[in-house]
Design a protein around this motif. Structure first.
Motif, PDB file in Angstrom:
ATOM      1  N   GLN A 112       0.836  -1.202   0.000  1.00 46.68           N
ATOM      2  CA  GLN A 112       0.000   0.000   0.000  1.00 46.68           C
ATOM      3  C   GLN A 112       0.874   1.255   0.000  1.00 46.68           C
ATOM      4  N   GLU A 113       1.971   1.210   0.758  1.00 48.35           N
ATOM      5  CA  GLU A 113       2.881   2.354   0.839  1.00 48.35           C
ATOM      6  C   GLU A 113       3.529   2.634  -0.515  1.00 48.35           C
ATOM      7  N   ASP A 114       3.957   1.556  -1.197  1.00 45.66           N
ATOM      8  CA  ASP A 114       4.561   1.716  -2.523  1.00 45.66           C
ATOM      9  C   ASP A 114       3.550   2.285  -3.518  1.00 45.66           C
ATOM     10  N   GLN A 115       2.347   1.782  -3.489  1.00 43.52           N
ATOM     11  CA  GLN A 115       1.316   2.264  -4.408  1.00 43.52           C
ATOM     12  C   GLN A 115       1.004   3.738  -4.166  1.00 43.52           C
ATOM     13  N   GLN A 116       0.988   4.138  -2.888  1.00 43.00           N
ATOM     14  CA  GLN A 116       0.740   5.537  -2.583  1.00 43.00           C
ATOM     15  C   GLN A 116       1.872   6.419  -3.080  1.00 43.00           C
ATOM     16  N   GLU A 117       3.107   5.920  -2.972  1.00 44.01           N
ATOM     17  CA  GLU A 117       4.251   6.691  -3.459  1.00 44.01           C
ATOM     18  C   GLU A 117       4.177   6.869  -4.973  1.00 44.01           C
ATOM     19  N   VAL A 118       3.744   5.834  -5.676  1.00 44.76           N
ATOM     20  CA  VAL A 118       3.564   5.925  -7.122  1.00 44.76           C
ATOM     21  C   VAL A 118       2.517   6.987  -7.450  1.00 44.76           C
ATOM     22  N   GLU A 119       1.416   6.996  -6.700  1.00 38.66           N
ATOM     23  CA  GLU A 119       0.371   7.996  -6.923  1.00 38.66           C
ATOM     24  C   GLU A 119       0.903   9.410  -6.654  1.00 38.66           C
ATOM     25  N   ASP A 120       1.710   9.543  -5.617  1.00 36.79           N
ATOM     26  CA  ASP A 120       2.276  10.863  -5.290  1.00 36.79           C
ATOM     27  C   ASP A 120       3.182  11.355  -6.414  1.00 36.79           C
ATOM     28  N   ILE A 121       3.965  10.456  -6.991  1.00 37.31           N
ATOM     29  CA  ILE A 121       4.854  10.830  -8.094  1.00 37.31           C
ATOM     30  C   ILE A 121       4.033  11.263  -9.302  1.00 37.31           C
ATOM     31  N   ILE A 122       2.984  10.511  -9.609  1.00 39.20           N
ATOM     32  CA  ILE A 122       2.110  10.870 -10.735  1.00 39.20           C
ATOM     33  C   ILE A 122       1.513  12.254 -10.523  1.00 39.20           C
ATOM     34  N   ASN A 123       1.122  12.530  -9.296  1.00 37.66           N
ATOM     35  CA  ASN A 123       0.542  13.832  -8.973  1.00 37.66           C
ATOM     36  C   ASN A 123       1.583  14.950  -9.094  1.00 37.66           C
TER      37      ASN A 123
END
Length: 307
Positions: A112-123
């Motif tokens: 979940q933490e990795d997926q959130q980091e990916v979303e943050d980068i996309i943002n």
């Protein structure tokens, strides 16, 4: 120092660059600049152990690069080349998520933490509206940003980018370079990027490596620029023998633009004229006659009438 080059010569059968002694520490962002063919990409490949050095050594976090495994290098350095292979049937989010798999076997699911980091980068890259787009649907600029996002997701202490802003407009160039500088400072990463667009890029780089005459002039960006006048004052190229330039008194950029305009439009001797830029207008002088021009078009008409 995180990256060190000690008396390093780089090339293939013969050196492209010789006797390099320079280094970068965590938190620094460095601009690599030089003409095509001088060895910028070869230098990057040597740092990545893809091309052996001819002399000297390259150290990564105190260890010789040629003694590190490919996996060790990948854990320390994320890379973005100007031309990358596009994975088939991948979305933008899939591509950026690939950066995480350097840390896991390919069959693992991201936490979940990795997926959130990916979303943050996309943002951070202003790509949220494209996150589920197929890569083939993206513009060149957004595709380049996606590959940069994959490098960011890798979380390596160093990121190398070969011409990262090639396909980007000015706004996106600033977005990328601002993000890279923020990463370097807040996350203590070494960022090394090559660019032809040094006039913009220099605002974001602490250090500059300028490759010329088979050597590297390395140091604080502004000091390297001051030592190399040809970077700040572009050469005025003459491509026709018929054109003889006039005297031009103006800031370098205005001088360069006027020279270009005159050479394209007047295949003749203009040495009897003098041009002087006065903040918002030009003054053309011939002997004791002066004429004010507010535009290049007006200037062209006046010269045509004189000659």
């Amino acid at each position: 120092m995180f990256l060190e080059l000690k008396n390093t010569s780089i090339g293939y059968n013969t050196p492209l660059i010789s006797g390099v002694d320079t280094s970068l520490k965590l938190g620094e962002i460095c601009l690599l600049v030089g003409n095509n063919g001088v060895g910028k990409t070869t230098l990057i490949k040597s740092i990545l152990k893809q091309n052996p050095v001819l002399e000297g050594e390259i150290l990564l976090n105190g260890e010789k690069v040629d003694e590190l495994s490919n996996e060790q290098i990948a854990r320390n350095i994320a890379i973005v080349f100007s031309k990358s292979v596009i994975p088939v049937n991948y979305t933008l989010r899939d591509l950026i998520s690939l950066g995480k798999y350097i840390h896991y076997p390919y069959y693992f699911e991201l936490s979940q933490e990795d997926q959130q980091e990916v979303e943050d980068i996309i943002n951070d890259l202003n790509l949220m509206q494209y996150r589920d787009f197929q890569l083939t649907q993206l513009s060149d600029g957004n595709l380049q940003k996606a590959f940069i996002g994959r490098a960011l997701a890798q979380n390596s202490p160093m990121i190398i980018l070969d011409e990262p802003t090639t396909h980007l407009d000015e706004e996106n160039k600033i977005t990328i370079l601002t993000l890279l500088r923020k990463l370097a400072k807040s996350h203590h990463k070494v960022i090394l990027f090559s660019s032809h667009d040094w006039r913009l890029a220099k605002e974001f780089a602490d250090k500059m490596w300028f490759i010329h005459n088979k050597s590297i002039d390395a140091g604080i960006t502004e000091e390297v620029l001051l030592r190399n006048n040809e970077l700040l004052n572009p050469q005025l190229f003459q491509f026709t023998d018929q054109f003889i330039a006039p005297e031009i008194f103006a800031p370098e950029l205005h001088k360069e633009m006027l020279y270009s305009f005159l050479q394209k439009n007047f295949q003749k001797n203009l040495s009897d004229l003098k041009f002087e830029f006065k903040e918002t207008f030009w003054v053309i002088s011939k002997e004791h006659i002066q004429h004010k021009c507010d535009s290049f078009e007006e200037m062209a008409q006046y010269i045509q009438n004189l000659h």
